[in-house]
Design an enzyme around this catalytic site. Sequence first.
Site, PDB file in Angstrom:
ATOM      1  N   PHE A   1       4.058  10.047   9.999  1.00 51.43           N
ATOM      2  CA  PHE A   1       5.118   9.170   9.364  1.00 51.43           C
ATOM      3  C   PHE A   1       5.754   9.909   8.096  1.00 51.43           C
ATOM      4  O   PHE A   1       4.828  10.419   7.088  1.00 51.43           O
ATOM      5  CB  PHE A   1       4.534   7.715   8.861  1.00 51.43           C
ATOM      6  CG  PHE A   1       4.519   6.967   9.930  1.00 51.43           C
ATOM      7  CD1 PHE A   1       5.474   6.039  10.099  1.00 51.43           C
ATOM      8  CD2 PHE A   1       3.363   6.695  10.748  1.00 51.43           C
ATOM      9  CE1 PHE A   1       5.326   4.944  11.239  1.00 51.43           C
ATOM     10  CE2 PHE A   1       2.958   5.859  11.813  1.00 51.43           C
ATOM     11  CZ  PHE A   1       4.103   5.016  11.889  1.00 51.43           C
ATOM     12  N   ASP A   2       7.051   9.932   7.960  1.00 45.21           N
ATOM     13  CA  ASP A   2       7.699  10.390   6.423  1.00 45.21           C
ATOM     14  C   ASP A   2       7.371   9.076   5.773  1.00 45.21           C
ATOM     15  O   ASP A   2       7.051   8.172   6.001  1.00 45.21           O
ATOM     16  CB  ASP A   2       9.144  10.535   6.798  1.00 45.21           C
ATOM     17  CG  ASP A   2       9.943  10.590   5.612  1.00 45.21           C
ATOM     18  OD1 ASP A   2       9.623  11.254   4.730  1.00 45.21           O
ATOM     19  OD2 ASP A   2      10.929   9.992   5.246  1.00 45.21           O
TER      20      ASP A   2
END
Length: 219
Positions: free
Chosen positions: A12-13
């Site tokens: 995940f960013d």
Amino acid sequence: MDKSAVFKNLLFDLDGTLTDPALGITSAAQYALCKMGIEVTDRTTLTWLIGPPLIGSFEEGFGMTNLQALEALKHYREYFSEKGIFENQIYPGIAELLSDLKAAGRRVMVATSKPEDFTHRILEHFDIARYFDFVGGNTMDEGRPTKADVIAHVLRSCPDAAPENTLMIGDRRYDVEGAGAFGLDCAGVLYGYGSREELEQAGARYIVESVAALRELLL
């Protein structure tokens, strides 16, 4: 295709994917630019800075030399480390999604261009640090300046990660391109700061409009 079986490893960013950091980032950038003699009266015009590495953005967006950009980054962090870091909010539904992913046995990781020190503080602030198996980001001395550098760092922590079982989730083309450097698919989220056109042109395999749609893809 059963996506939950395929994507065992999820990267995940942070900014624009897990949290909405607009107020903190734009305020810190406005402060830094003022210190550099550049007045920006409307900080909302700086939302394009959310996502890409700041050094390059200062150079390309404001014509700074590398040394000037480094100085601007120093000023940015003066503001961000004390105030901007918590001028931030978690997207509704993200905490619940992360909890359910962990309950489903997924390996959940962060891959962000933000320095790891700031990232850990933000995750702890929003009480979601417990859901992550690994947190990877840039270093304070810009040791991982590109998203590809960060993803490489994260993947080293996950020996079983492979293109067929690993997915990057982010809101900008840098996430898509960074994932592509390792043959990984990317899910682009439209509730962040990238447009559909940007994500499509970068080659995102999936594009979702909401956290609910992301949940449907992943679970």
